[in-house]
Enzyme design. Structure first.
Site, PDB file in Angstrom:
ATOM      1  N   HIS A 129       0.842  -1.362  -0.161  1.00  0.00           N
ATOM      2  CA  HIS A 129       0.204   0.138  -0.055  1.00  0.00           C
ATOM      3  C   HIS A 129       0.838   1.158  -0.061  1.00  0.00           C
ATOM      4  CE1 HIS A 129       0.278   0.908   4.315  1.00  0.00           C
ATOM      5  NE2 HIS A 129       0.113  -0.286   4.474  1.00  0.00           N
ATOM      6  N   ASP A 152       5.882   0.896   7.163  1.00  0.00           N
ATOM      7  CA  ASP A 152       4.625   0.631   6.737  1.00  0.00           C
ATOM      8  C   ASP A 152       4.022   1.879   5.718  1.00  0.00           C
ATOM      9  OD1 ASP A 152       2.058  -0.237   6.849  1.00  0.00           O
ATOM     10  OD2 ASP A 152       1.464   0.499   8.793  1.00  0.00           O
ATOM     11  N   GLU A 165      -4.552   2.010   2.200  1.00  0.00           N
ATOM     12  CA  GLU A 165      -5.097   0.723   3.046  1.00  0.00           C
ATOM     13  C   GLU A 165      -5.409   1.178   4.612  1.00  0.00           C
ATOM     14  OE1 GLU A 165      -4.265  -2.343   5.930  1.00  0.00           O
ATOM     15  OE2 GLU A 165      -3.061  -0.344   5.678  1.00  0.00           O
ATOM     16  N   GLU A 166      -4.762   2.197   5.142  1.00  0.00           N
ATOM     17  CA  GLU A 166      -4.824   2.264   6.364  1.00  0.00           C
ATOM     18  C   GLU A 166      -6.332   2.911   6.946  1.00  0.00           C
ATOM     19  OE1 GLU A 166      -2.584   1.413   8.446  1.00  0.00           O
ATOM     20  OE2 GLU A 166      -0.681   1.526   7.595  1.00  0.00           O
ATOM     21  N   ASP A 218       3.381  -6.169   3.358  1.00  0.00           N
ATOM     22  CA  ASP A 218       2.811  -5.120   4.313  1.00  0.00           C
ATOM     23  C   ASP A 218       2.904  -5.531   5.769  1.00  0.00           C
ATOM     24  OD1 ASP A 218       1.590  -3.008   5.279  1.00  0.00           O
ATOM     25  OD2 ASP A 218      -0.414  -3.672   5.027  1.00  0.00           O
ATOM     26  N   HIS A 255       2.890   2.543  12.757  1.00  0.00           N
ATOM     27  CA  HIS A 255       1.990   3.897  13.098  1.00  0.00           C
ATOM     28  C   HIS A 255       2.483   4.930  14.076  1.00  0.00           C
ATOM     29  CE1 HIS A 255      -1.514   1.416  11.776  1.00  0.00           C
ATOM     30  NE2 HIS A 255      -0.574   1.267  10.860  1.00  0.00           N
TER      31      HIS A 255
HETATM   32 ZN   LIG Z   1       0.528  -1.245   6.179  1.00  0.00          ZN
END
Ligand SMILES: [Zn+2]
Length: 474
Positions: A287, A299, A333-334, A361, A429
């Site tokens: 992503h 990420d 995606e998130e 991912d 994140h």
């Molecule tokens: Zn991810």
């Protein structure tokens, strides 16, 4: 150590030799044809000697950086993807439209007001509403789980800030995430149902840094929307320690978060066309978006770099595989799988010709297992791939990644290369998701593994059949 463990070591060493060596274990297997295996194996070995993957993720993190859904930076990432895929020699490079939600964090802060005043580090959860400008000031009550909040008397909760103190456990396979993360998604509405004013959660992460972990939350339709934020793990400890004193703890939460109108953006798609059956597709996904706090290196810049470089190396072969290898950099995606849903819809007539899908991912840790969701009759092929990569074979119930979910009803076969996630959730994140967390050698091992797998499936005389009914696990 005891004599018994010495014996075990010897057996383990022998099994490792058998499973990874070039001896009888490979020649006796019935999966991959020998010419396919030979090319896949040379792709694997050559990639271990060094790839462009680190340069690709460096470019994305340095030149684009944070790229959350709906932001201008997400569009910049699309432009980066188009440009980079063309430079890498992909064919049919294109943007495929997706509609994205748009949420902005704004300024945010939190402080314990009593009994012992201190500022803390927190981050709004993605999708949270904001607080009034001067914040919400309320007493904090601590709960150990989602279920625990349901058992509280509404009179205890009304007007309070509910603090979910759920600690995520570290694990190589990342399984602690699945156990801890429901609090992030559902905690706000479960507390709001009882009249809570706001929600704090312990970060869903395994680190002890003062970097809170954001991530998507969602509101139930019929329940009041209350603000929700994650405390860094040390700040969760601090708040819990003040609560443990038995004195009433009050807190001020200020979140400037807000939802904005949806925006049009795109996923980026590029192909390495097959030589015999170009209409049949091996899809490699990742992503393109990231959360807003870090630069989205692990990420999922890493995943995009791995997949782009794996496909590029297949495209460099003197003889292309029979089928097309397609890379999809999925939009958002998130915060709601926008690109994945749009892709499954736009390509619905073509999904029956998707002979495999895989997604990277899970950061940049080394591949240690191959799992699948394929016709059980084809499992010897997966076993052969496991030997080729020198990794374990996992179960046949793996969904492969969030972006592959919308394709599952079309029974697209999945191969999943599990990465070592021991440290992934230290940074996931957070503002600490930056390029320095990536070891280029680990990235190369991922490229090697995906290149070998994608090539092998794209060049098989047969295919992987169709996946069993139902969606595999994430
Ligand atoms: Zn991810």
């Amino acid at each position: 150590m005891s004599r018994i463990s010495g014996v075990r070591l010897t057996v383990a060493a022998f099994l490792a030799l058998v499973s990874t060596g070039a001896g009888w274990a490979q020649t006796a297997s019935s999966g991959l044809p020998s010419d396919v295996r030979a090319t896949a194996s040379s792709l694997y070995k050559q990639a271990l000697a060094g790839t462009k993957a680190f340069d690709i993720v460096r470019s994305l993190t340095v030149e684009v950086g944070p790229r959350p859904a709906g932001s201008k930076a997400h569009d910049a990432a699309v432009a980066w993807g188009l440009r980079t895929m063309k430079e890498l020699g992909f064919s049919n490079v294109r943007a495929e439209k997706a509609t994205l939600p748009h949420w902005e964090r704004g300024a945010e802060s939190g402080e314990i007001l009593a009994p012992w005043p201190q500022p803390v580090h927190l981050a709004a959860l993605g999708g949270s509403v904001g607080t009034p400008g001067d914040g919400i000031e309320a007493q904090v009550i601590e709960v150990p789980s989602l279920d625990a909040v349901d058992k509280l008397d509404p009179a205890q909760v009304k007007g309070k800030i509910v603090f979910y103190n759920v600690r995520m456990e570290r694990a190589k396979d990342g399984s602690g995430y699945g156990r801890a993360v429901p609090v992030r998604g559902a905690g706000a509405s479960r507390a709001a149902k009882l009249g809570a004013a706001a929600v704090l959660i312990r970060s869903i992460g395994t680190d002890n840094n003062r970097t809170p972990h954001t991530g998507a939350m969602r509101y139930q339709d019929d329940i009041e929307k209350i603000p929700a934020a994650a405390l860094s793990n040390p700040d969760a400890d601090l708040l819990a320690a003040q609560i443990a004193s038995g004195k009433p703890v009050t807190f001020r939460l200020k979140l400037g978060a807000r939802a904005l109108p949806e925006v049009e953006s795109a996923s980026v798609v590029g192909d390495i066309p097959g030589r015999e059956k170009p209409e049949e597709i091996v899809l490699l996904g990742c992503h393109l978006d990231s959360w807003d706090l870090g630069t989205g290196a692990i990420d999922d810049g890493a995943g995009c770099a791995i997949m782009m470089e794996a496909a590029r190396r297949i495209g460099q072969l003197p003889r292309k595989p029979r089928r097309t290898v397609r890379v999809v950099l999925f939009a958002n995606e998130e915060f709601g799988l926008s690109g994945a849903r749009a892709y499954a819809e736009a390509h619905k007539d073509e999904l029956a010709r998707h002979v495999m899908a895989g997604e990277s991912d899970f950061g940049s840790g080394r591949v240690w297992r191959i799992a699948s969701h394929v016709d059980p009759a084809k499992l010897p092929l997966v076993a052969d791939l496991a030997k080729l990569l020198g990794v374990e074979q996992g179960d046949n119930e793996n969904g492969g990644g969030a972006d592959l979910g919308p394709m599952a009803p079309a029974r697209v076969p999945v191969l999943a290369l599990a990465q070592d996630g021991t440290y992934y959730f230290d940074y996931h994140h957070t503002a600490n998701d930056t390029l320095d967390k990536i070891d280029p050698k680990d990235l190369d091992q991922n490229v090697a593994s995906w290149a070998a797998v994608a090539y092998a499936v794209a060049d098989l005389p047969g295919d992987l059949g169709r996946a069993p009914e139902g969606q595999g696990r994430e």
